[in-house]
Scaffold this motif. Sequence first.
Motif, PDB file in Angstrom:
ATOM      1  N   SER A 170    -104.509-103.038 -39.361  1.00  0.00           N
ATOM      2  CA  SER A 170    -103.658-104.199 -39.618  1.00  0.00           C
ATOM      3  C   SER A 170    -104.351-105.481 -39.162  1.00  0.00           C
ATOM      4  O   SER A 170    -104.313-106.506 -39.857  1.00  0.00           O
ATOM      5  CB  SER A 170    -102.314-104.054 -38.894  1.00  0.00           C
ATOM      6  OG  SER A 170    -101.622-102.922 -39.354  1.00  0.00           O
ATOM      7  N   TYR A 171    -104.995-105.421 -38.007  1.00  0.00           N
ATOM      8  CA  TYR A 171    -105.662-106.600 -37.469  1.00  0.00           C
ATOM      9  C   TYR A 171    -106.826-107.032 -38.359  1.00  0.00           C
ATOM     10  O   TYR A 171    -106.971-108.219 -38.669  1.00  0.00           O
ATOM     11  CB  TYR A 171    -106.145-106.334 -36.044  1.00  0.00           C
ATOM     12  CG  TYR A 171    -106.535-107.585 -35.307  1.00  0.00           C
ATOM     13  CD1 TYR A 171    -105.556-108.413 -34.758  1.00  0.00           C
ATOM     14  CD2 TYR A 171    -107.861-107.947 -35.178  1.00  0.00           C
ATOM     15  CE1 TYR A 171    -105.898-109.575 -34.099  1.00  0.00           C
ATOM     16  CE2 TYR A 171    -108.215-109.111 -34.517  1.00  0.00           C
ATOM     17  CZ  TYR A 171    -107.227-109.917 -33.977  1.00  0.00           C
ATOM     18  OH  TYR A 171    -107.576-111.068 -33.331  1.00  0.00           O
ATOM     19  N   LEU A 172    -107.645-106.086 -38.778  1.00  0.00           N
ATOM     20  CA  LEU A 172    -108.757-106.444 -39.653  1.00  0.00           C
ATOM     21  C   LEU A 172    -108.273-106.954 -41.006  1.00  0.00           C
ATOM     22  O   LEU A 172    -108.841-107.903 -41.551  1.00  0.00           O
ATOM     23  CB  LEU A 172    -109.725-105.269 -39.814  1.00  0.00           C
ATOM     24  CG  LEU A 172    -110.905-105.348 -38.838  1.00  0.00           C
ATOM     25  CD1 LEU A 172    -110.494-105.172 -37.404  1.00  0.00           C
ATOM     26  CD2 LEU A 172    -111.980-104.384 -39.220  1.00  0.00           C
ATOM     27  N   LEU A 173    -107.214-106.347 -41.533  1.00  0.00           N
ATOM     28  CA  LEU A 173    -106.658-106.833 -42.792  1.00  0.00           C
ATOM     29  C   LEU A 173    -106.070-108.235 -42.612  1.00  0.00           C
ATOM     30  O   LEU A 173    -106.208-109.094 -43.492  1.00  0.00           O
ATOM     31  CB  LEU A 173    -105.608-105.872 -43.343  1.00  0.00           C
ATOM     32  CG  LEU A 173    -105.048-106.218 -44.713  1.00  0.00           C
ATOM     33  CD1 LEU A 173    -106.135-106.286 -45.785  1.00  0.00           C
ATOM     34  CD2 LEU A 173    -103.972-105.208 -45.110  1.00  0.00           C
ATOM     35  N   TYR A 174    -105.444-108.484 -41.480  1.00  0.00           N
ATOM     36  CA  TYR A 174    -104.934-109.825 -41.173  1.00  0.00           C
ATOM     37  C   TYR A 174    -106.074-110.850 -41.199  1.00  0.00           C
ATOM     38  O   TYR A 174    -105.970-111.896 -41.843  1.00  0.00           O
ATOM     39  CB  TYR A 174    -104.235-109.849 -39.811  1.00  0.00           C
ATOM     40  CG  TYR A 174    -104.088-111.245 -39.282  1.00  0.00           C
ATOM     41  CD1 TYR A 174    -103.074-112.077 -39.742  1.00  0.00           C
ATOM     42  CD2 TYR A 174    -104.999-111.767 -38.362  1.00  0.00           C
ATOM     43  CE1 TYR A 174    -102.969-113.385 -39.299  1.00  0.00           C
ATOM     44  CE2 TYR A 174    -104.898-113.066 -37.922  1.00  0.00           C
ATOM     45  CZ  TYR A 174    -103.883-113.867 -38.382  1.00  0.00           C
ATOM     46  OH  TYR A 174    -103.784-115.163 -37.964  1.00  0.00           O
ATOM     47  N   LEU A 175    -107.166-110.544 -40.473  1.00  0.00           N
ATOM     48  CA  LEU A 175    -108.296-111.474 -40.414  1.00  0.00           C
ATOM     49  C   LEU A 175    -108.847-111.766 -41.807  1.00  0.00           C
ATOM     50  O   LEU A 175    -109.134-112.917 -42.163  1.00  0.00           O
ATOM     51  CB  LEU A 175    -109.404-110.906 -39.535  1.00  0.00           C
ATOM     52  CG  LEU A 175    -109.163-110.925 -38.039  1.00  0.00           C
ATOM     53  CD1 LEU A 175    -110.272-110.169 -37.315  1.00  0.00           C
ATOM     54  CD2 LEU A 175    -109.078-112.345 -37.512  1.00  0.00           C
ATOM     55  N   LYS A 213    -113.886-100.406 -33.809  1.00  0.00           N
ATOM     56  CA  LYS A 213    -114.187 -98.978 -33.654  1.00  0.00           C
ATOM     57  C   LYS A 213    -113.141 -98.094 -34.321  1.00  0.00           C
ATOM     58  O   LYS A 213    -113.451 -97.016 -34.808  1.00  0.00           O
ATOM     59  CB  LYS A 213    -114.266 -98.605 -32.170  1.00  0.00           C
ATOM     60  CG  LYS A 213    -115.524 -99.024 -31.481  1.00  0.00           C
ATOM     61  CD  LYS A 213    -115.491 -98.546 -30.039  1.00  0.00           C
ATOM     62  CE  LYS A 213    -116.616 -99.146 -29.238  1.00  0.00           C
ATOM     63  NZ  LYS A 213    -116.520 -98.778 -27.813  1.00  0.00           N
ATOM     64  N   LEU A 214    -111.901 -98.549 -34.309  1.00  0.00           N
ATOM     65  CA  LEU A 214    -110.787 -97.743 -34.816  1.00  0.00           C
ATOM     66  C   LEU A 214    -110.486 -97.961 -36.288  1.00  0.00           C
ATOM     67  O   LEU A 214    -109.848 -97.124 -36.925  1.00  0.00           O
ATOM     68  CB  LEU A 214    -109.517 -98.058 -34.006  1.00  0.00           C
ATOM     69  CG  LEU A 214    -109.528 -97.672 -32.534  1.00  0.00           C
ATOM     70  CD1 LEU A 214    -108.328 -98.300 -31.826  1.00  0.00           C
ATOM     71  CD2 LEU A 214    -109.527 -96.161 -32.376  1.00  0.00           C
ATOM     72  N   ALA A 215    -110.904 -99.086 -36.833  1.00  0.00           N
ATOM     73  CA  ALA A 215    -110.462 -99.502 -38.171  1.00  0.00           C
ATOM     74  C   ALA A 215    -111.196 -98.787 -39.295  1.00  0.00           C
ATOM     75  O   ALA A 215    -112.360 -98.416 -39.168  1.00  0.00           O
ATOM     76  CB  ALA A 215    -110.650-101.007 -38.323  1.00  0.00           C
ATOM     77  N   THR A 216    -110.476 -98.600 -40.388  1.00  0.00           N
ATOM     78  CA  THR A 216    -111.077 -98.113 -41.622  1.00  0.00           C
ATOM     79  C   THR A 216    -111.155 -99.225 -42.669  1.00  0.00           C
ATOM     80  O   THR A 216    -111.852 -99.068 -43.667  1.00  0.00           O
ATOM     81  CB  THR A 216    -110.293 -96.919 -42.220  1.00  0.00           C
ATOM     82  OG1 THR A 216    -108.976 -97.351 -42.573  1.00  0.00           O
ATOM     83  CG2 THR A 216    -110.222 -95.765 -41.234  1.00  0.00           C
ATOM     84  N   VAL A 217    -110.441-100.328 -42.463  1.00  0.00           N
ATOM     85  CA  VAL A 217    -110.553-101.482 -43.345  1.00  0.00           C
ATOM     86  C   VAL A 217    -111.954-102.039 -43.150  1.00  0.00           C
ATOM     87  O   VAL A 217    -112.371-102.320 -42.026  1.00  0.00           O
ATOM     88  CB  VAL A 217    -109.485-102.556 -43.026  1.00  0.00           C
ATOM     89  CG1 VAL A 217    -109.739-103.833 -43.807  1.00  0.00           C
ATOM     90  CG2 VAL A 217    -108.085-102.022 -43.328  1.00  0.00           C
TER      91      VAL A 217
END
Length: 153
Positions: free
Chosen positions: A24-29, A84-88
């Motif tokens: 969610s955070y990476l998609l937000y950015l 490290k955790l993201a798949t986006v």
Amino acid sequence: MDIGIGDNARKEISDQLAKVLADSYLLYLKTHGYHWNVKGPHFAQLHELFGEQYNDIWTAIDEIAERIRALGHDAPGSYAAMAKLATVEEREDVPNASGMLQDLVKGNEALLRTLRSAMPSMQDGGDEASFDLMVERLSAHEKASWMLRSHLE
């Protein structure tokens, strides 16, 4: 902590929520960056659409992190931990408007897969609150994906 969810289940659910938080955070950015940088004949529509979507994600990020805390665990709080955790997937260039739309569809779909993979641990652990939050986010990201795809047709 005795909230009716065992220690092991709370840990597993928190770990799954951390993955949802990171995506969610990476998609937000990404969405916010595209909001700033979109240009072209559909600028106004896309600028507004991206703005609505990043605001929705921003609110969700806080809810997801607070849910992890309510389960007694720390939420990841650095970009390195999120990455490290993201798949986006990150994207360092600034694509054209069509490329932005395609990339955001791909990001929302990655997040939808993460959401769906997180839900069984919540069902198995009897965590209705986390499960309900995931259902809410599924609906939001399915709608976002549809809206983005509609601009590509």
